[in-house]
Design a protein around this motif. Structure first.
Motif: not given
Length: 776
Positions: A348-352
């Motif tokens: 999730e962090e990377g996707q943001w």
């Protein structure tokens, strides 16, 4: 319209059924009903005596919800009516406002003639149940007896069934009921249950059977009530109160389908991160999809069999911060299967971070899988285009086309010189590339040789400059090291050639650092430049260990420019050593050795032997008078007992991780455990330096690694490479360290120690040293 499976049919009926073949063919049904005639009704499932006690209470309850108390005011639709007497029984029970539809003109004509006198208020229409000609919110009840089952023959797929259920949902009024009489086979329930999740209250009932001496296929009744809200409920079932005398296979499939669906609904209700369907989202499962909702993140599936070529897993992300202007309101970012496991795309962090870089108000990230491996990207985009259009916010630039993006590495020309595999590393590729001259780089036409592991295709493991034999253009030294260590930029595949080209006549030049993080690693030597200078001036050797050989570029560069070093590289995979020799010009001599060993085990054994005072000293024919070598089996070799300390002066960890779930591309998680870091400190000399190349896009992971290193080392420095994910961290053992105001002097001292044929190369190293930041 009905289903091939029946309960107790006479032989003549069986003969008729065999003539049907395709249950979705209008011509077949016309023939069937022509043969049967107008007076010969045919009940596919349970007959009225078994249905009456279950159906009438439901309809009476629905009648009480209607504006008028008259039973005739309840508007009932019976799709796929066939020649069943079900509608006639309902009419006789007082429910006269019934509309029957079937796509067979023959059966509609027959039924109209049969009922026109006795039941004048009942309507009959020729109509395809998958494309109804009624307005929205027309009926209080849609009563299906075998219609859905007939559309869901396994060999036909779910497309017709899906279209039909969409029509059912459309024509039902609020608080209306869809009553589906079905054999409840798993493939039918697998479509029915998900289509009635949000905004529907679903119940399952068993219809009592006729007494029978053998288990038979039982009829079930699924009731879905259309609510005013988009709430989700678990499916209520009352069939457990009936003795199930049905076919064991049918019972097993029903239990499995019901438990699976309720498990999914339970996960929804608990807030678990699970996949939604597009229809779920359009029903408002995660809010109003037509409006942007900052910070909204939804996992979903796109496409289905019969509607699109492929199905896709996707993530919908609405930018957390809504700036004044976007590049576009909605965009699609396609992640190839080879990169889908990377932290940047899987977390999730990377996707943001991708959303922020894309400048999209809403980004739909599509993660390709194995089923898409042989599909052309252009075909993928064509398949996705109609699927993503419903995901665009209402203010999507007046319906402008949604742009597609994918990863790109800016390669203009590619020549694969090696493809192979290792049991430890997996598939390996070595390629010669020429980069696109996108930023005005005067050396845009220079070829580079790259080492890539297929398990982390987004990461270039090693990269070297190629030059002609003995020919060195001065412009080479003016080239900035390439920022190619872990590029997350969009990846564009350039022209790929596998034939021998001019690059095959070129060789790796070891006097140039193509990777900026290698420059960063060496710049940190300025932190112990005073110690390095004292050892070199005394004619002794600085002992350096590099864990992770790769293509051997860093050890070869150090060997060439810091000749006072005794360098030992540790490499787990013997294949890598062979590739470094064969394709990257790596060579060993008495001052540069390679140990094929596990890096962590190497450090532990080195520490244990040193701590136990159990270093076996013996003469090595290739050893100088003042060096200590550690072989791959952990034994030590020295020229004499008077040699200086066997402690390591510089230890560099530069290895990739085979486990992307750790959030680190480099190094493997074991290399940043506190126990290993303490072992490292124990092996280092008093003025020793520990260097680790950390590649992670997660601030939390970076903070954890830094915290652990602070716990172990006296002082900590770092270098964040501009425009790169790499964070090079330096741990010092000595209590004394270079103060900020003394850094220019330390950097100058390092520059004097570096011996280059072309001094211009040292400039990038000294520039990087000026950017070192103290963490402790």
């Amino acid at each position: 319209m009905g289903k091939k499976k029946t309960q107790q049919q006479p032989a003549t009926a069986d003969d008729l059924l065999r003539t049907l073949g395709d249950f979705t063919s209008k011509e077949n049904w016309d023939s069937f009903f022509t043969i049967r005639g107008s007076d010969d009704s045919f009940e596919w499932y349970a007959e009225w005596p078994q249905l009456r006690d279950s159906l009438l209470p439901l309809l009476q309850q629905q009648q009480r919800l209607s504006p008028s108390s008259s039973s005739s005011s309840l508007q009932i639709l019976v799709p796929g009516c066939g020649n069943s007497r079900l509608s006639e029984h309902l009419y006789d029970a007082g429910f006269e406002d019934i509309t029957n539809i079937d796509f067979s003109k023959v059966v509609v004509s027959n039924m109209l003639r049969r009922n026109v006198r006795d039941r004048p208020n009942m309507r009959w229409r020729v109509m395809d149940m998958t494309q109804m000609q009624f307005n929205d919110d027309t009926f209080n009840v849609v009563l299906d007896k075998g219609g859905l089952d007939a559309l869901m023959e396994p060999e036909l797929g779910p497309q017709l069934g899906s279209q039909y259920l969409s029509e059912v949902k459309r024509v039902l009024k609020s608080r209306g009921k869809f009553i589906c009489l079905t054999l409840a086979e798993s493939h039918v329930l697998g479509l029915l249950f998900p289509r009635f999740r949000f905004g529907w209250n679903v119940s399952l009932y068993a219809i009592p059977q006729k007494p029978s001496s053998k288990p038979d296929l039982q009829t079930f009744m699924v009731v879905a009530e259309k609510e005013n809200s988009n709430e989700l409920h678990e499916i209520m079932s009352s069939y457990i109160h009936f003795p199930l005398g049905c076919n064991p296979h049918q019972a097993s499939g029903l239990h499995e389908a019901l438990e699976s669906e309720n498990r999914i609904r339970g996960e929804y209700l608990s807030g678990s991160d699970i996949l939604y369907s597009l229809e779920d989202l359009q029903l408002g499962a995660k809010g109003d999809l037509t409006k942007l909702s900052p910070g909204r993140r939804v996992l979903l599936t796109l496409g289905e069999k019969g509607v699109s070529c492929f199905c896709y897993k996707a993530v919908l992300l609405d930018a957390k911060q809504q700036p004044d202007a976007f590049s576009f309101h909605c965009g699609v970012f396609i992640v190839p299967k080879t990169r889908a496991h990377e932290w940047l795309f899987s977390s999730e962090e990377g996707q943001w971070q991708v959303v922020e870089s894309s400048r999209a108000a809403r980004l739909v990230m599509v993660l390709l899988e194995t089923i898409h491996a042989n599909a052309d990207m252009e075909d993928i985009q064509k398949d996705l285009s109609p699927l993503v259009k419903p995901l665009a916010p209402a203010d999507n630039d007046k319906g402008d086309q949604i742009p597609f993006m994918t990863a790109s590495d800016g390669i203009k020309q590619r020549n694969i010189v090696y493809q192979g595999s290792s049991s430890l590393t997996g598939p390996i590729v070595i390629e010669d590339v020429v980069y696109e001259n996108a930023d005005g780089d005067v050396n845009g036409s220079l070829p580079f040789r790259r080492l890539i592991f297929r398990r982390t295709e987004g990461l270039v493991q090693s990269e070297a400059l190629l030059t002609r034999d003995g020919t060195l253009d001065k412009s080479v030294y003016e080239t900035e090291p390439r920022k190619a260590s872990s590029s997350s930029k969009p990846k564009r595949r350039g022209t790929q050639r596998r034939t021998n080209e001019s690059s095959s006549k070129m060789k790796v030049y070891h006097g140039y650092l193509a990777s900026s993080y290698h420059t960063g690693i060496i710049s940190g030597f300025s932190l112990i430049s005073s110690y390095l200078e004292s050892v070199a001036s005394a004619g002794n050797k600085v002992k350096a260990v590099v864990i992770g050989l790769g293509a051997g570029l860093l050890p070869m560069f150090l060997h060439g420019c810091m000749q006072f070093m005794q360098i030992e590289a540790v490499e787990l995979d013997p294949t890598m050593l062979n590739l470094a020799r064969d394709y990257f010009g790596f060579t060993e001599d008495k001052h540069l050795k390679v140990h094929v060993a596990d890096g962590i085990q190497f450090v532990w054994e080195y520490r244990n032997l040193s701590a136990a005072g159990n270093m076996h000293l013996c003469k090595d024919k290739n050893a100088s008078s003042n060096e200590m070598l550690l072989s791959s089996d952990g034994s030590c070799n020295s020229s004499d007992a008077e040699s200086r300390s066997t402690a390591i002066d510089i230890l560099i960890v530069d290895v990739d991780s085979s486990d992307p779930s750790s959030g680190m591309t480099c190094p493997a998680a074991d290399f940043v455990e506190v126990s290993f870091l303490r072992s490292v400190k124990d092996t280092l000399s008093e003025h020793g330096l520990f260097v680790i190349n950390l590649v992670s896009r997660s601030p939390a992971v970076k903070d954890t690694v830094v915290s652990r290193m602070k716990e172990v080392f006296s002082h900590l420095f770092c270098l964040q490479l501009e425009g790169e994910v790499n964070l090079v961290i330096f741990g010092l053992c000595s209590e004394s360290y270079v103060k900020e105001d003394c850094m220019p002097e330390a950097t100058l001292r390092l520059e004097k120690l570096l011996k280059f044929k072309h001094p211009e190369i040292s400039q990038s190293i000294t520039d990087a040293a000026k950017k070192l930041r103290c963490l402790k």
